[in-house]
Design a protein around this motif. Structure first.
Motif, PDB file in Angstrom:
ATOM      1  N   GLU A  45       1.216  -1.230  -0.688  1.00  0.00           N
ATOM      2  CA  GLU A  45       0.458  -0.061   0.029  1.00  0.00           C
ATOM      3  C   GLU A  45       0.877   1.394  -0.026  1.00  0.00           C
ATOM      4  O   GLU A  45       1.655   0.997   0.839  1.00  0.00           O
ATOM      5  CB  GLU A  45      -0.597   0.786   1.178  1.00  0.00           C
ATOM      6  CG  GLU A  45      -1.967  -1.464   1.733  1.00  0.00           C
ATOM      7  CD  GLU A  45      -3.077  -0.834   2.784  1.00  0.00           C
ATOM      8  OE1 GLU A  45      -2.669   0.193   2.749  1.00  0.00           O
ATOM      9  OE2 GLU A  45      -3.596  -2.223   2.806  1.00  0.00           O
ATOM     10  N   ALA A  46       0.386   2.283  -0.908  1.00  0.00           N
ATOM     11  CA  ALA A  46       1.245   2.997  -0.896  1.00  0.00           C
ATOM     12  C   ALA A  46       0.282   3.917   0.256  1.00  0.00           C
ATOM     13  O   ALA A  46      -0.883   4.293   0.116  1.00  0.00           O
ATOM     14  CB  ALA A  46       1.072   3.891  -2.206  1.00  0.00           C
ATOM     15  N   LEU A  47       1.369   5.263   0.568  1.00  0.00           N
ATOM     16  CA  LEU A  47       1.217   5.916   2.034  1.00  0.00           C
ATOM     17  C   LEU A  47       1.006   7.532   1.389  1.00  0.00           C
ATOM     18  O   LEU A  47       1.993   7.976   1.681  1.00  0.00           O
ATOM     19  CB  LEU A  47       1.375   5.918   2.959  1.00  0.00           C
ATOM     20  CG  LEU A  47       1.682   6.905   4.526  1.00  0.00           C
ATOM     21  CD1 LEU A  47      -0.049   6.165   4.609  1.00  0.00           C
ATOM     22  CD2 LEU A  47       2.142   5.811   5.869  1.00  0.00           C
ATOM     23  N   LEU A  48      -0.112   8.669   2.103  1.00  0.00           N
ATOM     24  CA  LEU A  48       0.739  10.119   2.051  1.00  0.00           C
ATOM     25  C   LEU A  48       0.253  10.127   3.294  1.00  0.00           C
ATOM     26  O   LEU A  48      -0.551  10.212   3.903  1.00  0.00           O
ATOM     27  CB  LEU A  48      -0.047  10.492   0.703  1.00  0.00           C
ATOM     28  CG  LEU A  48      -0.234  11.926   1.351  1.00  0.00           C
ATOM     29  CD1 LEU A  48       1.162  12.829   0.889  1.00  0.00           C
ATOM     30  CD2 LEU A  48      -1.236  12.709   0.284  1.00  0.00           C
ATOM     31  N   HIS A  49       1.315  11.142   4.394  1.00  0.00           N
ATOM     32  CA  HIS A  49       0.847  10.796   5.407  1.00  0.00           C
ATOM     33  C   HIS A  49       1.253  12.175   6.171  1.00  0.00           C
ATOM     34  O   HIS A  49       2.414  13.475   5.720  1.00  0.00           O
ATOM     35  CB  HIS A  49       1.745  10.109   6.634  1.00  0.00           C
ATOM     36  CG  HIS A  49       1.666  10.143   8.371  1.00  0.00           C
ATOM     37  ND1 HIS A  49       1.472   9.677   8.546  1.00  0.00           N
ATOM     38  CD2 HIS A  49       0.784  11.110   8.645  1.00  0.00           C
ATOM     39  CE1 HIS A  49       1.267   9.432  10.301  1.00  0.00           C
ATOM     40  NE2 HIS A  49       0.609  10.512   9.941  1.00  0.00           N
ATOM     41  N   ARG A  50       0.204  13.549   6.428  1.00  0.00           N
ATOM     42  CA  ARG A  50       1.060  14.809   6.223  1.00  0.00           C
ATOM     43  C   ARG A  50       0.722  15.422   8.234  1.00  0.00           C
ATOM     44  O   ARG A  50      -0.745  14.174   8.860  1.00  0.00           O
ATOM     45  CB  ARG A  50      -0.293  15.332   5.939  1.00  0.00           C
ATOM     46  CG  ARG A  50      -1.029  14.981   4.045  1.00  0.00           C
ATOM     47  CD  ARG A  50      -1.756  16.311   3.986  1.00  0.00           C
ATOM     48  NE  ARG A  50      -1.417  17.559   3.312  1.00  0.00           N
ATOM     49  CZ  ARG A  50      -2.395  18.789   3.586  1.00  0.00           C
ATOM     50  NH1 ARG A  50      -3.245  18.700   3.707  1.00  0.00           N
ATOM     51  NH2 ARG A  50      -1.889  19.836   3.722  1.00  0.00           N
ATOM     52  N   LEU A  51       1.212  16.025   8.413  1.00  0.00           N
ATOM     53  CA  LEU A  51       0.873  15.668   9.809  1.00  0.00           C
ATOM     54  C   LEU A  51       1.697  15.119  10.569  1.00  0.00           C
ATOM     55  O   LEU A  51       0.901  15.102  11.515  1.00  0.00           O
ATOM     56  CB  LEU A  51       0.443  17.172   9.551  1.00  0.00           C
ATOM     57  CG  LEU A  51       0.127  17.822   9.580  1.00  0.00           C
ATOM     58  CD1 LEU A  51      -1.131  19.360  10.110  1.00  0.00           C
ATOM     59  CD2 LEU A  51       0.601  19.168   9.184  1.00  0.00           C
ATOM     60  N   PRO A  52       2.421  14.519  10.487  1.00  0.00           N
ATOM     61  CA  PRO A  52       2.637  13.040  10.993  1.00  0.00           C
ATOM     62  C   PRO A  52       3.125  13.813  12.080  1.00  0.00           C
ATOM     63  O   PRO A  52       3.522  14.743  12.922  1.00  0.00           O
ATOM     64  CB  PRO A  52       3.745  12.225  10.913  1.00  0.00           C
ATOM     65  CG  PRO A  52       4.605  13.815   9.936  1.00  0.00           C
ATOM     66  CD  PRO A  52       3.416  14.443   8.934  1.00  0.00           C
ATOM     67  N   PRO A  53       2.676  13.011  13.460  1.00  0.00           N
ATOM     68  CA  PRO A  53       3.392  13.459  15.317  1.00  0.00           C
ATOM     69  C   PRO A  53       4.281  13.659  15.408  1.00  0.00           C
ATOM     70  O   PRO A  53       4.791  14.189  15.838  1.00  0.00           O
ATOM     71  CB  PRO A  53       2.505  12.349  15.685  1.00  0.00           C
ATOM     72  CG  PRO A  53       1.996  10.970  14.985  1.00  0.00           C
ATOM     73  CD  PRO A  53       2.361  11.557  14.006  1.00  0.00           C
ATOM     74  N   TRP A  54       5.554  13.298  14.419  1.00  0.00           N
ATOM     75  CA  TRP A  54       6.098  13.393  15.077  1.00  0.00           C
ATOM     76  C   TRP A  54       7.360  14.281  13.765  1.00  0.00           C
ATOM     77  O   TRP A  54       7.785  14.051  13.062  1.00  0.00           O
ATOM     78  CB  TRP A  54       7.710  12.371  14.395  1.00  0.00           C
ATOM     79  CG  TRP A  54       7.740  11.464  13.305  1.00  0.00           C
ATOM     80  CD1 TRP A  54       8.317  11.707  11.809  1.00  0.00           C
ATOM     81  CD2 TRP A  54       6.270  10.448  12.826  1.00  0.00           C
ATOM     82  NE1 TRP A  54       8.324  10.864  11.268  1.00  0.00           N
ATOM     83  CE2 TRP A  54       6.656  10.289  11.489  1.00  0.00           C
ATOM     84  CE3 TRP A  54       5.454   9.430  13.330  1.00  0.00           C
ATOM     85  CZ2 TRP A  54       6.016   9.622  10.542  1.00  0.00           C
ATOM     86  CZ3 TRP A  54       4.666   8.924  12.940  1.00  0.00           C
ATOM     87  CH2 TRP A  54       5.178   8.866  11.242  1.00  0.00           C
ATOM     88  N   ARG A  55       6.781  15.924  14.310  1.00  0.00           N
ATOM     89  CA  ARG A  55       7.639  16.678  13.671  1.00  0.00           C
ATOM     90  C   ARG A  55       8.985  16.746  12.450  1.00  0.00           C
ATOM     91  O   ARG A  55       8.596  17.713  12.029  1.00  0.00           O
ATOM     92  CB  ARG A  55       6.519  17.686  13.726  1.00  0.00           C
ATOM     93  CG  ARG A  55       5.023  17.498  14.259  1.00  0.00           C
ATOM     94  CD  ARG A  55       3.645  17.738  12.764  1.00  0.00           C
ATOM     95  NE  ARG A  55       3.927  18.525  11.911  1.00  0.00           N
ATOM     96  CZ  ARG A  55       2.798  19.956  12.125  1.00  0.00           C
ATOM     97  NH1 ARG A  55       1.957  19.642  12.831  1.00  0.00           N
ATOM     98  NH2 ARG A  55       4.068  20.781  11.402  1.00  0.00           N
ATOM     99  N   ALA A  56       9.611  16.355  13.210  1.00  0.00           N
ATOM    100  CA  ALA A  56      10.818  17.094  13.692  1.00  0.00           C
ATOM    101  C   ALA A  56      10.815  16.673  11.994  1.00  0.00           C
ATOM    102  O   ALA A  56      12.435  16.991  11.264  1.00  0.00           O
ATOM    103  CB  ALA A  56      11.705  15.725  14.637  1.00  0.00           C
ATOM    104  N   SER A  57      10.394  15.173  10.925  1.00  0.00           N
ATOM    105  CA  SER A  57      10.852  14.624  10.003  1.00  0.00           C
ATOM    106  C   SER A  57       9.664  15.617   8.986  1.00  0.00           C
ATOM    107  O   SER A  57      10.939  15.475   7.835  1.00  0.00           O
ATOM    108  CB  SER A  57      10.492  13.568   9.324  1.00  0.00           C
ATOM    109  OG  SER A  57      11.329  12.808  11.229  1.00  0.00           O
ATOM    110  N   GLY A  58       9.324  16.937   9.086  1.00  0.00           N
ATOM    111  CA  GLY A  58       8.538  17.299   8.475  1.00  0.00           C
ATOM    112  C   GLY A  58       7.258  17.928   8.622  1.00  0.00           C
ATOM    113  O   GLY A  58       6.425  17.234   9.306  1.00  0.00           O
ATOM    114  N   ASP A  59       6.530  17.664   7.345  1.00  0.00           N
ATOM    115  CA  ASP A  59       4.578  18.177   7.729  1.00  0.00           C
ATOM    116  C   ASP A  59       4.414  17.311   6.322  1.00  0.00           C
ATOM    117  O   ASP A  59       2.848  17.354   6.651  1.00  0.00           O
ATOM    118  CB  ASP A  59       4.675  19.582   7.461  1.00  0.00           C
ATOM    119  CG  ASP A  59       4.392  20.535   7.891  1.00  0.00           C
ATOM    120  OD1 ASP A  59       5.459  20.552   9.145  1.00  0.00           O
ATOM    121  OD2 ASP A  59       4.705  21.498   7.480  1.00  0.00           O
TER     122      ASP A  59
END
Length: 558
Positions: free
Chosen positions: A195-209
């Motif tokens: 499955e492909a995944l698009l994750h916006r505003l992940p909880p670990w925001r240190a890696s980006g939005d």
């Protein structure tokens, strides 16, 4: 007649040469490189199902053997699943795209070229001169075997820094560095196999939005992190930190992984002012650059090749009207301009500066849907383009009927019965430069072909098809979405629906075929490209008037 000269041996140039060869047109492919490509796992391409079928039909077996078809597309926001789109073959599911390393795609196309007797690839040939006259084009290449080449037409498929475009003095307006992404290819196990995944505003925001994960074959994944505007250079340590944080966020702890390749992908949005100057054309990255919000640059480039090939083949064999040759620019430039315009209008909202929009209930879900559409292949950012206002659109008559496919849109890939009695998909009959005439005849599947070929409307329709001004093939289908029994569909050689009629209408069918070959027409004609027309508004690229330079570098999707 002289061969067609294709400048550039990337996927677009090779696909164009193979498509011309399938229609009996020889070509010379001038390759600036040594004739082979270094594997870069981080450079991949996502092909929509119709374009994957087009490339496979050219003899490129790597699309089938080395391309990954996704099970689903998963969109997440913070820690919540927003939506899951399943891919499959049933009508209720979206057909899966094909995700393939670009070097594997290029290798498969080179293998197909080697098996073709009509394509000659000349390595270490850098173009430095292009001249045109009434009968053809002459180009000169530098390098060890530098010489003059004579061709009937020339097509620049030579990338973002296109020499052909510069020699034709065509502006390449648009914006530089619309988005930047850190990219890695790695082998690991994630919680969503296939499955492909698009994750916006992940909880670990240190890696980006925003981070995207797209599976390839053999447990390999491509991960993309959206970088902040004007961010500093991504160091190896910082990139490894993104990998560990992201994998740990998805899996609970960082699983074992094998890092295969890394890179930074800069997205540019640019659109060439003209795509045709007399006997010279532009395709692929030489004509357009895009890639923000999931739009797929290489998929669009292959659509250029598919659209142009049958028109050049027609011109090479029989001569062609200016309307037919100009329609390449009118159709394709307008389609790409619409993609760019949608992306440019959406970016300020989706990438910040939304103000109070972020507090409106339901807005976040709508934003996530818009971002996902480009990746999934839906909506104005991702759906296959239609050409409803093409100059090749047949004039409307009372015999025309609406069906489930709009005029100018890609025809549905239904099962059809071919003249030899074989049951195949409609897309399998494309690529030969022929019109396809499809009769919708429910119940024919239960009868022996020798009976229904001489029954009902078939003899009259067969006679009408044989009299058409272009080569055409008569096919029969049990049904077609939205079409009544005995409807007759006219499909262009590139798979786009030209017309649908209520029953057998020989005169109207002939007039529609005339329009498709550019000898008559009814659509809203675009501005002619033979001289100085643009075939579409530059408004499709924000800031087009401010930037005339050539964008640097090719992206990881390019």
């Amino acid at each position: 007649m002289d061969p067609v000269i294709v400048v550039g041996a990337g996927p677009v140039g090779l696909a164009l040469a193979l498509s011309l060869a399938a229609q009996g047109v020889p070509s010379v492919v001038l390759d600036e490189g040594p004739g082979k490509d270094e594997p870069r796992p981080v450079r991949t391409a996502v092909l929509r199902p119709d374009i994957a079928s087009f490339v496979t039909g050219l003899g490129c077996t790597t699309v089938r053997d080395e391309g990954a078809r996704w099970v689903a597309w998963r969109s997440m926001r913070r820690g919540q699943l927003v939506r899951r789109v399943g891919f499959g073959e049933s009508p209720a599911e979206v057909p899966s795209p094909v995700h393939i390393p670009q070097h594997a795609l290029t290798r498969g196309l080179r293998d197909a070229v080697a098996a073709s007797g009509l394509v000659r690839v000349v390595p270490d040939s850098r173009l430095d001169t292009l001249e045109q006259d009434a009968e053809g084009v002459s180009v000169h290449t530098s390098g060890p075997g530098g010489t003059w080449w004579r061709g009937s037409y020339a097509v620049g498929c030579d990338g973002a820094r296109s020499t052909v475009r510069k020699l034709l003095d065509i502006r390449f307006a648009g914006r530089t560095a619309v988005e930047r992404q850190a990219v890695v290819a790695l082998r690991t196990e994630l919680p969503w196999p296939g499955e492909a995944l698009l994750h916006r505003l992940p909880p670990w925001r240190a890696s980006g939005d925003e981070v995207t994960a797209r599976p390839l074959q053999d447990g390999v994944w491509r991960l993309d992190w959206l970088l902040p505007p004007r961010a500093e250079l991504v160091t190896p340590d910082a990139l490894l930190g993104r990998v560990r944080d992201t994998l740990a966020g998805w899996c609970g702890s960082t699983p074992p992984y094998e890092l295969l390749d890394t890179g930074v992908h800069t997205v540019h949005h640019r659109l060439a002012r003209r795509w045709r100057v007399r006997r010279a054309f532009l395709s692929g990255d030489a004509a357009h650059l895009l890639g923000a919000l999931g739009t797929q640059a290489l998929d669009e480039g292959l659509r250029d090749a598919q659209n142009l090939a049958w028109k050049l083949a027609r011109a090479w064999h029989h001569g062609a009207s200016e309307v037919l040759l100009d329609s390449y620019q009118t159709e394709r430039r307008s389609a790409v301009a619409a993609r760019l315009r949608t992306a440019d209008q959406s970016l300020p909202i989706l990438r910040g500066g939304a103000g109070l929009r972020g507090w409106i209930p339901g807005t976040a879900r709508g934003h996530d849907a818009l971002v996902a559409d480009g990746h999934v292949g839906r909506g104005p950012l991702g759906a296959p383009p239609a050409y409803p206002h093409s100059p090749l659109t047949p004039p409307y008559t009372e015999s025309h009927i609406p069906v489930g496919t709009g005029l100018g849109a890609p025809a549905a890939d239904i099962c059809v019965t071919a003249p030899d009695g074989a049951t195949v998909s409609l897309r399998d009959r494309l690529g030969k430069g022929r019109l396809l005439v499809v009769l919708v005849a429910p119940g024919t599947g239960v009868w022996d072909r020798r009976h229904w070929l001489t029954a009902g409307v078939m003899p009259r329709l067969a006679a009408a098809v044989s009299a058409l001004p272009l080569d055409a093939e008569l096919l029969v289908a049990e049904d077609y979405p939205g079409a009544p029994a005995h409807a007759v569909l006219l499909v262009r050689p590139d798979g786009h629906l030209a017309a649908a009629f209520n029953g057998v209408q020989p005169a109207q069918l002939y007039a529609a075929a005339e329009a498709v070959r550019g000898e008559a027409g009814g659509g809203e004609p675009g501005v002619g490209a033979g001289s100085s027309g643009a075939g579409g508004a530059d408004a499709g690229v924000a800031g087009a008037g401010a930037a005339a330079g050539v964008a640097g570098g090719r992206g990881a999707d390019g």
